[in-house]
Motif scaffolding. Structure first.
Motif, mmCIF file in Angstrom:
data_model
loop_
_atom_site.group_PDB
_atom_site.id
_atom_site.type_symbol
_atom_site.label_atom_id
_atom_site.label_comp_id
_atom_site.label_asym_id
_atom_site.label_seq_id
_atom_site.Cartn_x
_atom_site.Cartn_y
_atom_site.Cartn_z
ATOM 1 N N UNK A 18 -39.725 16.590 8.083
ATOM 2 C CA UNK A 18 -40.502 15.610 8.843
ATOM 3 C C UNK A 18 -41.980 15.719 8.481
ATOM 4 N N UNK A 19 -42.467 16.950 8.372
ATOM 5 C CA UNK A 19 -43.874 17.176 8.056
ATOM 6 C C UNK A 19 -44.149 16.818 6.595
ATOM 7 N N UNK A 20 -43.246 17.206 5.699
ATOM 8 C CA UNK A 20 -43.435 16.886 4.280
ATOM 9 C C UNK A 20 -43.473 15.369 4.067
ATOM 10 N N UNK A 334 -35.752 8.206 8.139
ATOM 11 C CA UNK A 334 -37.120 8.367 7.628
ATOM 12 C C UNK A 334 -38.118 7.650 8.534
ATOM 13 N N UNK A 335 -37.769 6.452 9.011
ATOM 14 C CA UNK A 335 -38.660 5.735 9.929
ATOM 15 C C UNK A 335 -38.833 6.514 11.225
ATOM 16 N N UNK A 338 -41.138 9.521 10.508
ATOM 17 C CA UNK A 338 -42.540 9.122 10.390
ATOM 18 C C UNK A 338 -43.109 8.713 11.740
ATOM 19 N N UNK A 339 -42.291 8.054 12.556
ATOM 20 C CA UNK A 339 -42.747 7.706 13.893
ATOM 21 C C UNK A 339 -43.101 8.942 14.709
ATOM 22 N N UNK A 340 -42.272 9.981 14.625
ATOM 23 C CA UNK A 340 -42.559 11.249 15.323
ATOM 24 C C UNK A 340 -43.850 11.872 14.806
ATOM 25 N N UNK A 341 -43.956 11.949 13.487
ATOM 26 C CA UNK A 341 -45.135 12.566 12.881
ATOM 27 C C UNK A 341 -46.408 11.837 13.300
ATOM 28 N N UNK A 396 -37.503 -5.084 14.062
ATOM 29 C CA UNK A 396 -37.807 -4.493 15.367
ATOM 30 C C UNK A 396 -37.442 -3.013 15.385
ATOM 31 N N UNK A 397 -36.328 -2.674 14.755
ATOM 32 C CA UNK A 397 -35.902 -1.275 14.674
ATOM 33 C C UNK A 397 -36.957 -0.432 13.968
ATOM 34 N N UNK A 398 -37.487 -0.936 12.836
ATOM 35 C CA UNK A 398 -38.531 -0.210 12.100
ATOM 36 C C UNK A 398 -39.789 -0.078 12.944
#
Length: 692
Positions: A18-20, A334-335, A338-341, A396-398
């Protein structure tokens, strides 16, 4: 020497991908050429690099990504010592670094590496590479105090070994502990510590991953269904009335293949959205009859039904040992990552600490990154009237996974839910409204009748008009229940923007509504206007389009240098068409002397310095124009499409300008990425500082 960022950890299972992925996202916002280097690699596919390569369109030769495999490294270290191992890895790193502006280094994974003192090896490599360190500590299943202690110890370990520690990340922590961990680490560490909560959807395997791991056979389902995350497992054995209440959203139903009642019941529940399931896994190598399978396919098209030969108990043991992985085949994960990050990491501060200067070039990817970041910075609500359209649901999901903005989808709510369930999309954080049955309908009818009273519109007539999704969505914007609207993927341009002309109307300073496209070329972004709305603007309207387009360009980070296009340059031509452009240029100069503008000017003289030096030497616009204003719709529309198709440009738009509140139109051929970008633009336009 390229700037380098080394992402490492202290043990396996930290979810560091997630961080990478998040750091790669940050770096690609700043520079065009980002290299990747993994000092040590296991045999087999590198799922994370495959994801980075596909997502960020990396052209790097995969052979240059890796230093050596772990087996070779362990043998070399045992025979010749750590110094020789490090020397060879440093040499291979520099082969990458000399070709890129910045390098992301992926540290060792602490899994069956046979390397003693692995943390110290990562620290030494980071130092020898001249790389700054971001260290990740895994917190899954650990109490808050343990996470805090491990994070502090990891910082001390890397700092004591001479590393330049940029930040610490405590990842996969219990959501309820996140805030207290963040507060206490902020008080105890001299560098930022970002605390990211555990997200079940990231560790949940997809149905496709389960199918592959179990060697299962796909009986029913499509690629979209197989991409669903299995968030839970529900084992069927009870009778149907007792079984149905046990279903949970996103669960994979595991049942003997001869229990046709449970298969049909689970799929019927999915079809009704109560709840949507990930799929069905049949055991014992048994299958329902063809008649039942046909019914199942009609009940929930696309929902996967897969079959394994084993019985439920050993199958369960294998299922519970599986964990989802980020890879190129799981773009939705992946989305989510990235949302978490982006939600829990102060990306602006981290970029400053990385100290990567932004390149002068602006690639399409950089422009798209910036759109999402700007939209996220001041969260808005955007209404999407075409809520039953698949592309809109995927967009919308993205947008939800990336935490870009709040969304309202319009349409038959049950149809929206069913389509979302079939696509494996979770709409729990999205507002759904059916205009036909909404309690807002009467209020909107009265408001529309008031606005159109001069046209003889009664409340009764308005009641029918506002049931149309585009009128309803526009009224939501007008009444402050949404900040902007995006439509047009299945509606015509007229159907999308006519309600805006009637209800929202133009800004006081704008004489007309016009549009621009952001044309993302390989190394820059140009603004084209007007390519979608006004067929043949007069000189005054053309001047208005130029001023609006310059404001839109500036709002989205493009320094406006306006070229008023014509078939002649300077004083070389005459005629009504050229005179119109010349007059429009004069009007802009008189009203806005602060704007850089040139016209009439030909396209080649506007964008090519060598041509400009011949035709208009000394011009501050010629050869470096960024805002190109076409004399009519015929020229503009054909030119943008020619550049888009022939030069491989990414065309973002049309973006409407001149309205009091933002409403934007989509092409009926819009891709999911086009919709995502247009929604982000609409959210930005609605932010208080927007002048577009």
């Amino acid at each position: 020497m390229a700037r380098s960022v080394y992402v490492t950890g202290i043990d396996r299972g930290d979810g560091r991908q997630v961080v990478e992925l998040g750091v790669m996202e940050l770096l690609t916002r700043q520079v065009d050429r980002v290299g990747v280097f993994r000092p040590l690699v296991h045999d087999g596919p590198d799922r994370l690099f495959d994801l980075l390569r596909v997502r960020y369109r990396l052209s790097q030769d995969p052979a240059t990504v890796y230093g050596m495999d772990y087996q070779e490294a362990a043998a070399l270290q045992a025979e010749k010592g750590t110094d020789e191992l490090v020397a060879q890895l440093v040499e291979r790193f520099h082969r990458v670094a000399r070709d890129y502006e910045v390098v992301l280094v992926l540290g060792t994974d602490f899994h069956a590496t046979q390397l003693p003192e692995e943390l110290a090896l990562n620290a030494r490599l980071a130092n020898e590479f001249g790389a700054s360190v971001i260290s990740v500590v895994g917190g899954k299943g650990q109490p808050a105090e343990s996470v805090r202690a491990e994070t502090r110890n990891a910082f001390r370990a890397y700092e004591s070994l001479g590393c330049d520690v940029l930040a610490m990340v405590a990842n996969r922590v219990a959501p309820e502990d996140r805030e207290v961990i963040a507060e206490r680490l902020a008080a105890r560490l001299p560098v930022p510590c970002y605390v990211i909560p555990d997200e079940p959807a990231l560790s949940a395997p997809t149905v496709a991953q389960i199918t592959q791991a179990l060697g299962a056979e796909v009986v029913l389902g499509d690629d979209s269904g197989l991409a669903r995350d299995a968030l839970d497992f529900v084992f069927g054995g009870a009778m149907l009335p007792n079984f149905l209440p046990a279903l949970t959203p996103g669960c994979l139903v595991v049942t003997p293949g001869d229990r046709a009642d449970l298969v049909v019941g689970a799929l019927a529940a999915h079809s009704a959205g109560t709840p949507p399931i990930a799929g069905v896994l049949l055991t014992l190598n048994e299958r329902p009859s063809e008649e039942i399978l046909t019914l199942a396919g009609r009940l929930a098209p696309g929902t996967p039904v897969v079959s394994v030969s084993g019985n439920s108990f050993p199958t369960a043991a294998e299922l519970f040992s599986l964990e989802g992985k980020l890879n190129a085949a799981t773009p939705r994960k992946a989305e989510t990552a990235l949302g978490l990050f982006e939600r829990y990491v102060d990306t602006t501060d981290l970029l400053k600490r990385i100290s990567v200067a932004r390149t002068g070039r602006v690639t399409p990817m950089m422009f798209e990154h910036d759109l999402l970041e700007q939209a996220r910075a001041d969260r808005r609500r955007v209404v999407l009237p075409e809520g039953t359209e698949e592309r809109v649901l995927r967009a919308a999901d993205v947008l939800v996974r990336r935490d870009v903005c709040d969304l309202t989808l319009l349409g038959d709510v049950e149809v929206i839910r069913k389509k979302a369930a079939d696509l494996g999309i979770d709409l729990k954080d999205t507002q759904l409204i059916d205009p036909a049955g909404s309690e807002l309908r009467q209020r909107f009818a009265e408001r529309y009748a008031e606005l159109r009273a001069h046209k003889g519109v009664s409340v009764e007539l308005a009641h029918d008009v506002v049931s149309d999704v585009n009128y309803f969505g526009t009224l939501m914007v007008q009444e402050g229940l949404a900040d902007g609207m995006v439509s047009g993927s299945v509606h015509s341009t007229a159907a999308t923007i006519r309600p805006a002309f009637e209800i929202i109307k133009t800004k006081p300073e704008a004489s007309i509504v016009s549009s621009v496209f952001f044309m993302c070329l390989a190394d820059r972004v140009l603004v084209y206007g007007d390519c979608a709305v006004n067929p043949d603007p007069n000189a005054e309207q053309l001047a208005d389009i130029a001023v609006q387009s310059a404001a839109t360009a500036a709002r989205f980070g493009v320094e406006p240098r306006i070229a008023m296009l014509s078939y002649s340059t300077g004083t070389s031509g005459s005629g009504a068409d050229v005179d119109k452009v010349r007059e429009a240029t004069k009007l802009v100069r008189e009203a806005h002397p602060e704007l850089k503008i040139e016209g009439p000017i030909q396209y080649d003289a506007a964008v090519e310095p060598s041509v400009a030096a011949t035709k208009l030497p000394g011009s501050e616009v010629a050869g470096q124009a960024t805002v190109l204003i076409f004399p009519d719709l015929n020229t503009g529309n054909n030119t943008y499409k020619a550049v888009q198709r022939s030069a491989g440009a990414v065309a973002v738009g049309p973006v409407l300008q001149g309205l009091r509140k933002p409403v934007n139109d989509l092409s009926r051929g819009a891709l999911v990425s086009d919709i995502v970008n247009t929604v982000a633009i609409t959210a930005i336009q609605s932010q208080p500082t927007a002048s577009a």
